[in-house]
Design a protein around this motif. Structure first.
Motif, PDB file in Angstrom:
ATOM      1  N   ALA A  78      56.180  15.725  30.856  1.00 50.10           N
ATOM      2  CA  ALA A  78      54.996  16.507  30.465  1.00 50.10           C
ATOM      3  C   ALA A  78      53.974  16.512  31.588  1.00 50.10           C
ATOM      4  O   ALA A  78      53.385  17.545  31.898  1.00 50.10           O
ATOM      5  N   ALA A  79      53.771  15.352  32.198  1.00 54.18           N
ATOM      6  CA  ALA A  79      52.814  15.265  33.305  1.00 54.18           C
ATOM      7  C   ALA A  79      53.275  16.109  34.483  1.00 54.18           C
ATOM      8  O   ALA A  79      52.486  16.868  35.057  1.00 54.18           O
ATOM      9  N   LYS A  80      54.523  16.001  34.829  1.00 50.24           N
ATOM     10  CA  LYS A  80      55.039  16.746  35.973  1.00 50.24           C
ATOM     11  C   LYS A  80      54.959  18.254  35.738  1.00 50.24           C
ATOM     12  O   LYS A  80      54.562  19.004  36.626  1.00 50.24           O
ATOM     13  N   SER A  81      55.304  18.672  34.549  1.00 52.78           N
ATOM     14  CA  SER A  81      55.241  20.095  34.218  1.00 52.78           C
ATOM     15  C   SER A  81      53.798  20.610  34.256  1.00 52.78           C
ATOM     16  O   SER A  81      53.526  21.682  34.805  1.00 52.78           O
ATOM     17  N   SER A  82      52.880  19.840  33.699  1.00 47.41           N
ATOM     18  CA  SER A  82      51.469  20.249  33.699  1.00 47.41           C
ATOM     19  C   SER A  82      50.905  20.304  35.111  1.00 47.41           C
ATOM     20  O   SER A  82      50.152  21.215  35.452  1.00 47.41           O
ATOM     21  N   VAL A  83      51.253  19.332  35.928  1.00 48.38           N
ATOM     22  CA  VAL A  83      50.777  19.312  37.315  1.00 48.38           C
ATOM     23  C   VAL A  83      51.285  20.546  38.055  1.00 48.38           C
ATOM     24  O   VAL A  83      50.532  21.196  38.787  1.00 48.38           O
ATOM     25  N   GLN A  84      52.548  20.884  37.856  1.00 52.39           N
ATOM     26  CA  GLN A  84      53.112  22.078  38.508  1.00 52.39           C
ATOM     27  C   GLN A  84      52.396  23.344  38.035  1.00 52.39           C
ATOM     28  O   GLN A  84      52.084  24.227  38.825  1.00 52.39           O
ATOM     29  N   GLN A  85      52.138  23.422  36.730  1.00 54.43           N
ATOM     30  CA  GLN A  85      51.465  24.593  36.179  1.00 54.43           C
ATOM     31  C   GLN A  85      50.048  24.721  36.741  1.00 54.43           C
ATOM     32  O   GLN A  85      49.637  25.806  37.152  1.00 54.43           O
ATOM     33  N   VAL A  86      49.307  23.628  36.777  1.00 56.43           N
ATOM     34  CA  VAL A  86      47.938  23.657  37.301  1.00 56.43           C
ATOM     35  C   VAL A  86      47.956  24.027  38.779  1.00 56.43           C
ATOM     36  O   VAL A  86      47.126  24.812  39.241  1.00 56.43           O
ATOM     37  N   ARG A  87      48.898  23.482  39.505  1.00 57.47           N
ATOM     38  CA  ARG A  87      48.981  23.797  40.933  1.00 57.47           C
ATOM     39  C   ARG A  87      49.218  25.296  41.152  1.00 57.47           C
ATOM     40  O   ARG A  87      48.590  25.910  42.006  1.00 57.47           O
ATOM     41  N   GLY A  88      50.101  25.888  40.367  1.00 55.65           N
ATOM     42  CA  GLY A  88      50.341  27.333  40.483  1.00 55.65           C
ATOM     43  C   GLY A  88      49.104  28.150  40.146  1.00 55.65           C
ATOM     44  O   GLY A  88      48.783  29.118  40.832  1.00 55.65           O
TER      45      GLY A  88
END
Length: 161
Positions: free
Chosen positions: A45-55
């Motif tokens: 969940a953390a990794k997915s959210s970080v990727q989404q925020v970065r995009g």
């Protein structure tokens, strides 16, 4: 007394104690293993959210020629962003990770010391704080992914990212 060949129905005390001992041994092995795997699963969940925020940060930069530390500018309801194990935005009380953005322009960089424009940071919260080996995930503008343990040291644990 006459032996009629019938056995009494029921459990003896020894049979009951052996059963309880077996259940205890299995529980001692299974519960810690289950807890470990649930913590590892919540990392996604953390990794997915970080990727989404970065995009979304990159998209924001394209439109505004600057990065933002306020996640509401990226379309989220709150800043910092609180996510649950399903990568859904939730209240702080239910969150397993808190996602924040630090930028060089705001002078809030904590993990990337040179040449970074921003860093997206996911910090474990509530029940996830027991994941001491991978307590913080960081993805910066250079594309570097790092993780830190609960003491703030670079994590040596494999599998964080």
């Amino acid at each position: 007394m006459k032996n009629t060949g019938k056995r009494d129905k029921g459990l003896t005390l020894i049979e009951l104690m052996v059963t309880i001992a077996i259940i205890g041994i299995l529980s001692a092995i299974a519960i810690p293993s289950y807890s470990y795997y649930t913590r590892v699963t919540k990392r996604s969940a953390a990794k997915s959210s970080v990727q989404q925020v970065r995009g979304l940060l990159e998209q924001y930069y394209t439109n505004n020629k600057s990065y933002t530390t306020d996640l509401t500018n990226l379309g989220f309801n709150n800043s910092p962003l609180e996510v649950d194990k399903n990568d859904q935005e939730v209240s702080a009380a239910k969150a397993v990770y808190e996602i924040t953005v630090n930028t060089a322009a705001a002078g809030s960089m904590k993990y990337c010391k040179a040449n970074c424009d921003y860093e997206v940071v996911a910090t474990a919260k509530n029940t996830q704080t027991k994941d001491t080996n991978c307590a913080v995930f960081v993805f910066n503008s250079l594309g570097q992914k790092t993780s830190y343990d609960s003491s703030g040291n670079s994590s040596t644990s494999k599998g964080c990212w």
